[in-house]
Write a protein that holds these residues in place. Structure first.
Motif, PDB file in Angstrom:
ATOM      1  N   GLN A 235       0.836  -1.131  -0.024  1.00 32.07           N
ATOM      2  CA  GLN A 235       0.055   0.008   0.007  1.00 32.07           C
ATOM      3  C   GLN A 235       0.860   1.305   0.083  1.00 32.07           C
ATOM      4  O   GLN A 235       0.674   2.142  -0.965  1.00 32.07           O
ATOM      5  CB  GLN A 235      -0.945   0.005   1.459  1.00 32.07           C
ATOM      6  CG  GLN A 235      -2.209   0.863   1.016  1.00 32.07           C
ATOM      7  CD  GLN A 235      -2.826   0.984   2.487  1.00 32.07           C
ATOM      8  OE1 GLN A 235      -2.214   0.444   3.276  1.00 32.07           O
ATOM      9  NE2 GLN A 235      -4.019   1.349   2.363  1.00 32.07           N
ATOM     10  N   ARG A 238       3.028   2.024  -3.180  1.00 25.23           N
ATOM     11  CA  ARG A 238       2.245   2.679  -4.282  1.00 25.23           C
ATOM     12  C   ARG A 238       2.107   4.067  -4.180  1.00 25.23           C
ATOM     13  O   ARG A 238       2.324   4.691  -5.069  1.00 25.23           O
ATOM     14  CB  ARG A 238       0.714   1.884  -4.548  1.00 25.23           C
ATOM     15  CG  ARG A 238       0.925   0.434  -4.657  1.00 25.23           C
ATOM     16  CD  ARG A 238       2.011   0.033  -5.708  1.00 25.23           C
ATOM     17  NE  ARG A 238       1.866   0.593  -6.966  1.00 25.23           N
ATOM     18  CZ  ARG A 238       2.563   0.446  -8.023  1.00 25.23           C
ATOM     19  NH1 ARG A 238       3.729   0.022  -7.952  1.00 25.23           N
ATOM     20  NH2 ARG A 238       2.122   0.967  -9.177  1.00 25.23           N
ATOM     21  N   PHE A 239       1.342   4.575  -2.832  1.00 22.39           N
ATOM     22  CA  PHE A 239       1.278   5.955  -2.769  1.00 22.39           C
ATOM     23  C   PHE A 239       2.427   6.597  -2.888  1.00 22.39           C
ATOM     24  O   PHE A 239       2.726   7.727  -3.541  1.00 22.39           O
ATOM     25  CB  PHE A 239       0.763   6.018  -1.319  1.00 22.39           C
ATOM     26  CG  PHE A 239      -0.799   6.023  -1.331  1.00 22.39           C
ATOM     27  CD1 PHE A 239      -1.576   6.824  -2.109  1.00 22.39           C
ATOM     28  CD2 PHE A 239      -1.451   4.709  -0.598  1.00 22.39           C
ATOM     29  CE1 PHE A 239      -3.139   6.585  -2.083  1.00 22.39           C
ATOM     30  CE2 PHE A 239      -2.568   4.535  -0.839  1.00 22.39           C
ATOM     31  CZ  PHE A 239      -3.422   5.234  -1.364  1.00 22.39           C
ATOM     32  N   ARG A 241       5.264   6.074  -4.475  1.00 21.79           N
ATOM     33  CA  ARG A 241       5.720   6.196  -5.871  1.00 21.79           C
ATOM     34  C   ARG A 241       4.995   7.197  -6.631  1.00 21.79           C
ATOM     35  O   ARG A 241       5.743   7.967  -7.548  1.00 21.79           O
ATOM     36  CB  ARG A 241       5.520   4.646  -6.482  1.00 21.79           C
ATOM     37  CG  ARG A 241       5.744   4.659  -8.118  1.00 21.79           C
ATOM     38  CD  ARG A 241       5.644   3.297  -8.710  1.00 21.79           C
ATOM     39  NE  ARG A 241       5.828   3.046 -10.033  1.00 21.79           N
ATOM     40  CZ  ARG A 241       5.070   3.374 -10.765  1.00 21.79           C
ATOM     41  NH1 ARG A 241       3.867   3.776 -10.750  1.00 21.79           N
ATOM     42  NH2 ARG A 241       5.238   3.279 -12.288  1.00 21.79           N
ATOM     43  N   ALA A 242       3.544   7.104  -6.478  1.00 25.73           N
ATOM     44  CA  ALA A 242       2.621   7.923  -7.139  1.00 25.73           C
ATOM     45  C   ALA A 242       3.022   9.314  -6.808  1.00 25.73           C
ATOM     46  O   ALA A 242       3.198  10.320  -7.758  1.00 25.73           O
ATOM     47  CB  ALA A 242       1.239   7.653  -7.076  1.00 25.73           C
TER      48      ALA A 242
ATOM     49  N   SER C 242      -3.249  11.182  -9.376  1.00 27.51           N
ATOM     50  CA  SER C 242      -2.224  10.044  -9.103  1.00 27.51           C
ATOM     51  C   SER C 242      -2.863   9.402  -7.592  1.00 27.51           C
ATOM     52  O   SER C 242      -3.077   8.232  -7.641  1.00 27.51           O
ATOM     53  CB  SER C 242      -1.092  10.221  -9.252  1.00 27.51           C
ATOM     54  OG  SER C 242      -0.600  11.441  -8.757  1.00 27.51           O
ATOM     55  N   PRO C 243      -2.840  10.127  -6.370  1.00 25.31           N
ATOM     56  CA  PRO C 243      -3.249   9.341  -5.358  1.00 25.31           C
ATOM     57  C   PRO C 243      -4.604   8.552  -5.670  1.00 25.31           C
ATOM     58  O   PRO C 243      -4.727   7.435  -5.038  1.00 25.31           O
ATOM     59  CB  PRO C 243      -3.319  10.342  -4.134  1.00 25.31           C
ATOM     60  CG  PRO C 243      -3.108  11.617  -4.979  1.00 25.31           C
ATOM     61  CD  PRO C 243      -2.485  11.561  -6.246  1.00 25.31           C
ATOM     62  N   VAL C 246      -4.296   5.521  -7.359  1.00 28.50           N
ATOM     63  CA  VAL C 246      -3.704   4.464  -6.703  1.00 28.50           C
ATOM     64  C   VAL C 246      -4.828   3.927  -5.639  1.00 28.50           C
ATOM     65  O   VAL C 246      -5.129   2.703  -5.266  1.00 28.50           O
ATOM     66  CB  VAL C 246      -2.660   5.007  -5.702  1.00 28.50           C
ATOM     67  CG1 VAL C 246      -1.927   3.979  -4.585  1.00 28.50           C
ATOM     68  CG2 VAL C 246      -1.343   5.337  -6.624  1.00 28.50           C
ATOM     69  N   LEU C 250      -6.057   0.194  -5.322  1.00 29.09           N
ATOM     70  CA  LEU C 250      -6.130  -0.856  -4.008  1.00 29.09           C
ATOM     71  C   LEU C 250      -7.406  -1.128  -3.520  1.00 29.09           C
ATOM     72  O   LEU C 250      -7.743  -2.147  -3.080  1.00 29.09           O
ATOM     73  CB  LEU C 250      -5.500   0.073  -2.898  1.00 29.09           C
ATOM     74  CG  LEU C 250      -3.762   0.371  -3.254  1.00 29.09           C
ATOM     75  CD1 LEU C 250      -3.299   1.064  -2.233  1.00 29.09           C
ATOM     76  CD2 LEU C 250      -3.007  -0.832  -3.495  1.00 29.09           C
ATOM     77  N   ARG C 316      -2.596   7.996 -16.003  1.00 30.80           N
ATOM     78  CA  ARG C 316      -2.240   9.215 -15.483  1.00 30.80           C
ATOM     79  C   ARG C 316      -1.235   9.695 -16.313  1.00 30.80           C
ATOM     80  O   ARG C 316      -0.888  11.156 -16.440  1.00 30.80           O
ATOM     81  CB  ARG C 316      -1.523   8.695 -14.140  1.00 30.80           C
ATOM     82  CG  ARG C 316      -1.492  10.090 -13.276  1.00 30.80           C
ATOM     83  CD  ARG C 316      -0.437   9.657 -12.099  1.00 30.80           C
ATOM     84  NE  ARG C 316       0.708   9.152 -12.838  1.00 30.80           N
ATOM     85  CZ  ARG C 316       1.221   7.975 -12.279  1.00 30.80           C
ATOM     86  NH1 ARG C 316       0.715   7.540 -11.254  1.00 30.80           N
ATOM     87  NH2 ARG C 316       2.278   7.413 -12.757  1.00 30.80           N
TER      88      ARG C 316
END
Lengths: 354, 567, 326
Positions: A235, A238-239, A241-242, C242-243, C246, C250, C316
């Motif tokens: 989790q 991922r955040f 990296r983004a 982008s968040p 993500v 998820l 994105r």
């Protein structure tokens, strides 16, 4: 910032009272019966008597007020007494005796603590008993998960679409989409049954006092920590990296490079700091979860931490336990969201709250 | 854990050759795993099986049932009967004699006053004692002298072995609990957690809902027992984990109640560290047919009450056809393997009470179809579902959430589809389903479904209380907050007469004949209850543990004193 | 940070662009051009399309009933096990094998996928809608920040299990009466997952918005008289994409898994209604003898989530004008 923090802290008191009320009402509304696990061979009249003995018959507002008094008045007394009488930290203070325990030999007025319906013992004592294994296993996995996730996230973003990034994406996404009720037994079958390396029934009575016992503690922690850290890592990376990707192409990064700063400084100091806001949010939201335990993993490995405590209390409809635990999580959630808000301001001074 | 067990086992192997004649505490450590963790080691404050079991290692009754259902004296010198004069001729009193020289684990003597106190403790009106029904009809329990206790009943009681027989009603120490009567019982945390007992072990450390550590009782009546110095009762996890810990990794010695599919269990047993043993008691998995209408359109006071009869399950032929369509042997094979037996009886044991009713064991789909045709239920509109007078044979079939039960639901749904009955399945969380919350629509008592499946049994060896549940007016209904026990709302005046007759009959053979007749009235004569499987109890036992005897009339730990480590 | 309009940034790219002469093109055409250069996104999108079509129309090709029990043909292994184990019980009638009651796996994967994909997407979209709305409102309008975030705290602190039980007690009967047992349950499940999992998204979006709205381009937009609505939709939302992506990826995985946990509590679909999550959960005790029973649904869930992730990455990149054209 300081005034903001103080204002928020003061404001959180009515918020928490309101949350306490909502939790209480929700639990009253939910179907359930503390006598559900009692065998069917026990007749209904007897069950009714047992319910009365637990104090279920009282009107709602009385039950709520009683719980509030116990939680906010009596439990702090117990804590202060403990701190001044027995703890090493504050033991030098004069002994206090605020709390008069109820018990077989006590006549006259006494203070009743929040008692669990399942065990007829103070809820707080059980919570304190559960903290070590919860922090060892769930807390450790969270720390491990964050420590792995942040570098992975940074490097994946810095070398976007490299082999490392692709592999990282693949593994973390698979890791996240496979639930712990599968990874847990899988690890058990591999490492306990086939290889026989680790025990999988967590021994909560184990005491660490020398090197060997420490090794044993590590061994029994490895598998649950792995299962939980996988989810956290997936989790957070991922955040991370983004957020890094969003910032790496900003103008200020080019400016920083143009100034002749080294790549390490550019990435770690400038980009990382500006990318932390979503990551801080996720991390802060996850901390109360540590104290809340990890229900499935705790059950699979019999860790019996706070997560298992909550789920057994829920299934046994042990309302005092559920209320108290949920309320404690609420306090942690409010607190850590406040911390996250303060951190936003530290990370990005442009954020103003007043 | 594993290392420790192995080391201790090895150490013990060097120390002693003949295990059975070992001295106390010579065999080291034994581990028991319960996937439901004990909350409070008291059978009186919690009716839960796990709690009573944990207490039974410490607290003992006067007598218990052995693996064959016979009474064995524990604290008592012998079993009082009519023949030896222990039970009075009018069946109103029973007099127990304690063994002499018995000591509590703190060294004080066990006296008849402790027994009398235990009765007072449980019968206190404000105590909320879970075993109160064991003391039904008891008017007084008095200590005649130090070792003699006399129990008096209000009326003639053919079965006076309710109080102090079996693991649920053990003797507690008066000195420890005398200030814990009534309301105070709830507040005596220390007493409840660390009871002083007479059993082979005493509690050293108790962590609620987690683990109990025991050590050998220094004052246990047999100086050579128990062979183990310490015992751990670990709780939590799930049945799969418990099975693995005993059968595959050998971390523990005994795993309680392994409710697992037979193929899963067989695979685990290949681990070679232990074996799964099963024994049969009185637990029967059954379908209950709702004789009242659960239609949600009805108002809350008539829905699922006798005021609204069921549109089609009141037809005996429909119920019979539903039963005929079921292949019970296949259900056993899929769900329980050696831990189950197909049965047509509500009372499957003890042998003397079990009816010879075996007619339902063969599946008869064609017969079921013919029966429905005969009763006028035909598929008139060609949708594959039989109907009559606009009523479709469409069933809502509910049970608690449990992998085996969901497999049963799927199989039975298929068979019923073959005879033209449509089924909707529903599974409900066990804590809601078996909880008696009158506010919930999903409890098994409310029965807002047409058919439901669960298992029930009776304590001890006498089915009287069990069969008495199906009395008219004992059904759950709004006026008793849905608390009755007559789940399917069966009502037959003939049956009620038999209940009264059973309560008056003392002779064991006559009682058995009556019980069989009542069993048949509920099952093969009316198909109100459709028994499916006589469920055994499965326990995982380590290959190195000796002396374990699986006893379905008591709990797994009943003879913990006799366990030893095999060499 | 600028408006999402084509604006090649780096000198190198600017040079390249000047070489190519082409007529001005629409923004979405540009987006698509960028998107199709992203191999992962194309693969992900392709797989997703394939899975969606397969679960929607697969039962027309593979016509076995997923609920049909065939007890004589239980525990059949997938056809490929015959390669290394010639004794394995395999059958061409059940190429992916059958479960312990003889239900065909292929049919179950198809039917289960339909339920899981529907629940996953619906719940994820609901979660994102609620989370983004609350996050944007709280981050942008200072007056709403306090109440909305305290509300988020409240929902975060509510114990999920009792909440579910209350939801079932209150809503199952009316939903079942109005929409039938399966559709009613679907609405309940999606609603329950949506209502209990938006909070993280809301907090993340709010945090980002708090930082973004102090940036120069937002100040400039405001100074030039752009309405709040315009600022939010044109300037803020594209920058928090982008968040959100993500979270969405998820969230999809979580929703598919959560659905299977719900059925354990009696909030889920009827027990004979297959879904990927439930197939996975049911197969765990037998994973040593029948690894394919966990692998098949597990791989399907993972691949779906993975392809959504790559699709999100590609989208994105394609929507970010600074990356576009590189």
């Amino acid at each position: 910032m300081l005034t903001y923090t103080i204002r928020r802290l003061v404001l959180s008191i009515p918020t928490l009272f309101f949350i306490a009320l909502i939790i209480f009402l929700l639990l009253q509304l939910a179907p359930g019966d503390p006598m559900a696990s009692v065998p069917l061979t026990i007749p209904p009249e007897v069950k009714e008597k047992m319910r009365e003995a637990l104090g279920l018959g009282q009107p709602l507002h009385i039950q709520f007020l009683k719980w509030l008094v116990q939680l906010f008045w009596i439990e702090p007394q117990v804590l202060i007494d403990y701190l001044t009488n027995r703890s090493t930290l504050l033991g030098w203070l004069p002994d206090t005796n605020f709390y008069t325990p109820c018990g077989p030999t006590v006549e006259g007025p006494c203070d009743l603590r929040v008692l669990s319906w399942q065990t007829r013992s103070p809820v707080m004592d059980i919570v304190v008993q559960r903290l070590p294994q919860t922090l060892w296993v769930v807390g450790m996995s969270y720390v491990v998960g964050i420590l792995i996730a942040i570098p992975i996230g940074i490097y994946s973003a810095y070398r976007q679409y490299s082999v490392f990034d692709q592999a990282g994406t693949f593994i973390t996404m698979i890791g996240f989409s496979i639930p712990p009720f599968f990874t847990g037994p899988l690890l058990i079958v591999i490492f306990s049954v086939q290889l026989g390396w680790f025990p999988f029934i967590y021994d909560t009575t184990h005491v660490v006092n020398d090197w060997d016992s420490f090794l044993f503690q590590l061994k029994q922690m490895v598998m649950p920590v792995m299962v939980l850290a996988l989810q956290t890592t997936a989790q957070i990376s991922r955040f991370m990296r983004a957020a890094m990707l969003d910032n790496l192409n900003q103008d200020y990064v080019r400016t920083a490079r143009a100034k002749g700063l080294s790549e390490a400084v550019v990435v770690i100091v400038h980009v990382l700091r500006n990318s932390m806001i979503p990551v801080i949010t996720v991390i802060a939201l996850g901390v109360p979860g540590i104290f809340g335990g990890a229900i499935i993993t705790e059950v699979v490995f019999s860790v019996n931490g706070i997560g298992q405590l909550l789920i057994t209390a829920l299934f046994a409809n042990d309302l005092p336990m559920v209320q108290t635990l949920t309320f404690m999580f609420a306090v942690l959630i409010v607190l850590f969201n406040l911390i996250a808000d303060v951190l936003y301001g530290v990370l990005d001074p442009r954020i103003r709250y007043d | 854990m594993m290392l420790r067990t192995t080391l201790l086992g090895a150490a013990a192997a060097f120390a002693l050759a003949p295990a059975a004649s070992a001295e106390r505490g010579s065999d080291g450590h034994v581990g028991v795993i319960y996937w439901q963790a004990p909350s409070i080691p008291s059978p009186y404050l919690s009716g839960g099986t796990k709690d009573g079991d944990a207490a039974s290692v410490v607290l003992e009754p006067l007598a218990r049932y052995d693996q064959d259902g016979n009474m064995v004296p524990f604290l008592a010198e012998g079993i009082p009967t009519l023949d030896n004069g222990g039970v009075s001729e009018d069946l109103k009193t029973i007099t127990w004699k304690l063994k002499s020289g018995l000591k509590w684990s703190d060294g004080s003597a066990v006296t008849a006053a402790d027994v009398a106190f235990t009765a007072e403790y449980c019968m206190h009106p404000e105590g909320g004692c879970a075993q109160l029904s064991k003391f039904d009809g008891v008017t007084s329990v008095e200590a005649v002298d130090d070792l003699t206790v006399k129990i008096t009943f209000g009326e003639a009681t053919p079965n006076p072995y309710g109080p102090f027989v079996g693991g649920q009603t053990p003797i507690i120490q008066k000195a420890q609990f005398q200030n814990c009567l009534g309301e105070k019982a709830q507040e005596c945390t220390d007493q409840n957690f660390y009871p002083i007992g007479t059993g082979p072990f005493v509690i050293k450390e108790f962590k609620p809902n987690d683990v109990i550590q025991f050590e050998a009782n220094p004052n246990y009546r047999d100086p050579a027992k128990p062979a183990f110095a310490t015992m751990t009762l670990k709780g939590g996890g799930d049945a799969t984990g418990a099975g693995r810990a005993v059968l595959e990794t050998g971390e523990y010695d005994i795993a309680w109640n392994l409710q697992l599919a037979p193929d899963v269990l067989a695979k685990m047993a290949e681990g070679g560290k232990g074996q799964a043993r099963s024994g049969f008691g009185t637990l029967v998995e059954r379908l209950e047919m709702n004789l009242t209408n659960p239609d949600p359109a009805l108002d809350a006071n008539t829905r699922s009450t006798r005021e609204a009869p069921h549109p089609f399950l009141t037809d005996m032929k429909v119920r019979k056809a539903l039963s005929m369509a079921i292949d019970r042997n296949l259900l056993v094979e899929i769900g329980y393997g050696t831990a189950g037996r197909a049965t047509c009886n509500l009372v499957p044991a003890p042998a003397i009470y079990a009816s010879d009713n075996t007619e339902c064991l063969t599946q008869d789909i064609e017969g079921a179809k013919a029966l429905l045709d005969e009763a006028g239920w035909t598929d008139s509109d060609g949708d594959g579902v039989r109907d009559k007078d606009g009523v479709k044979l469409s069933i809502l079939y509910q049970t608690s959430t449990n992998a085996v039960r969901q497999d049963f639901q799927a199989l039975i749904k298929q068979w019923w589809a073959e005879i033209g009955v449509e089924t909707e399945l529903r599974n409900i969380n066990a804590s809601v389903f078996f909880g008696g919350d009158p506010g919930s629509p999903d409890t098994f008592q409310k029965f807002y479904a047409d058919v439901e499946m669960y298992a029930n049994n009776f304590d001890g060896t006498d089915p009287q209380a069990y069969l008495s549940m199906y009395r008219c007016d004992n059904e759950p209904q709004p006026s008793n907050q849905w608390n009755g026990q007559n789940i399917n709302r069966f009502c037959d005046p003939e049956y009620d007469k038999l209940i009264d007759q059973l309560a008056r009959t003392g002779d064991i053979n006559e009682r058995a004949a009556l019980a069989k007749k009542m069993n048949d009235m509920l099952t093969k004569d009316s198909y109100v209850i459709v028994p499916l499987v006589d469920r055994g109890r499965v326990t995982g036992v380590s290959n190195t543990l000796g002396g374990f005897v699986l006893n379905t009339w008591d709990n797994e730990l009943w003879n913990a004193a006799d366990w030893y480590r095999m060499k | 940070m600028t408006d999402p309009a084509p604006n090649p940034n780096t000198p190198l790219n600017a040079l390249q662009d000047r070489d190519i002469t082409r007529p001005p093109r629409s923004q979405w055409r540009e987006v698509w051009d960028q998107f199709k250069h992203h191999k992962g996104a194309l693969l992900g999108g392709g797989f997703l399309l394939f899975v969606t079509l397969a679960v929607l129309f697969g039962d027309m090709v593979w016509q076995l009933d997923p609920k049909k029990l065939d007890i004589r043909n239980k525990d059949i292994r997938p056809i490929y096990t015959a390669i290394w184990n010639s004794d394995a019980k395999v059958s061409w009638a059940h190429p992916l094998g059958s479960d312990n009651l003889g239900r065909d796996h292929m049919a179950q994967i198809i039917a289960g996928g339909r339920a899981s994909m529907a629940v996953g997407w619906a719940a994820m979209i609901l979660t994102m809608l609620i989370g983004t709305t609350i996050g944007v409102l709280a981050g942008y309008f200072k007056r709403l920040d306090g109440p909305l975030m305290r509300f988020t705290d409240l929902v975060l602190s509510l114990p999920i299990l009792p909440l579910l039980l209350v939801a079932v007690t209150l809503f199952r009967q009316p939903l079942r009466a109005n929409f039938g047992p399966e559709m009613g349950m679907f609405i309940l499940i999606v609603g329950v997952i949506g209502v209990t999992s938006w909070m993280q998204t809301a907090r993340i979006v709010r945090g980002d918005i708090l930082a973004l709205k102090e940036r120069e381009f937002v100040l400039a937009a405001r100074a030039s008289g752009t309405t709040s609505k315009g600022i939010i939709f044109r300037h803020l939302l594209p920058n928090v994409l982008s968040p959100i992506m993500v979270s969405a990826t998820l969230g999809l995985a979580t929703a598919i898994i959560t659905e299977s946990a719900l059925s354990f509590l009696g909030v889920g679909f009827p027990s004979d209604f297959p879904t990927w999550g439930k197939m996975l959960a049911d197969a765990v005790p037998r994973m040593q003898e029948f690894p394919e029973r966990v692998m098949l649904p597990g791989v399907m869930i993972s691949l779906t989530v993975l392809s959504v992730n790559y699709l999100g990455d590609g989208l994105r990149d394609a929507l970010d004008p600074r990356i576009r054209g590189r």
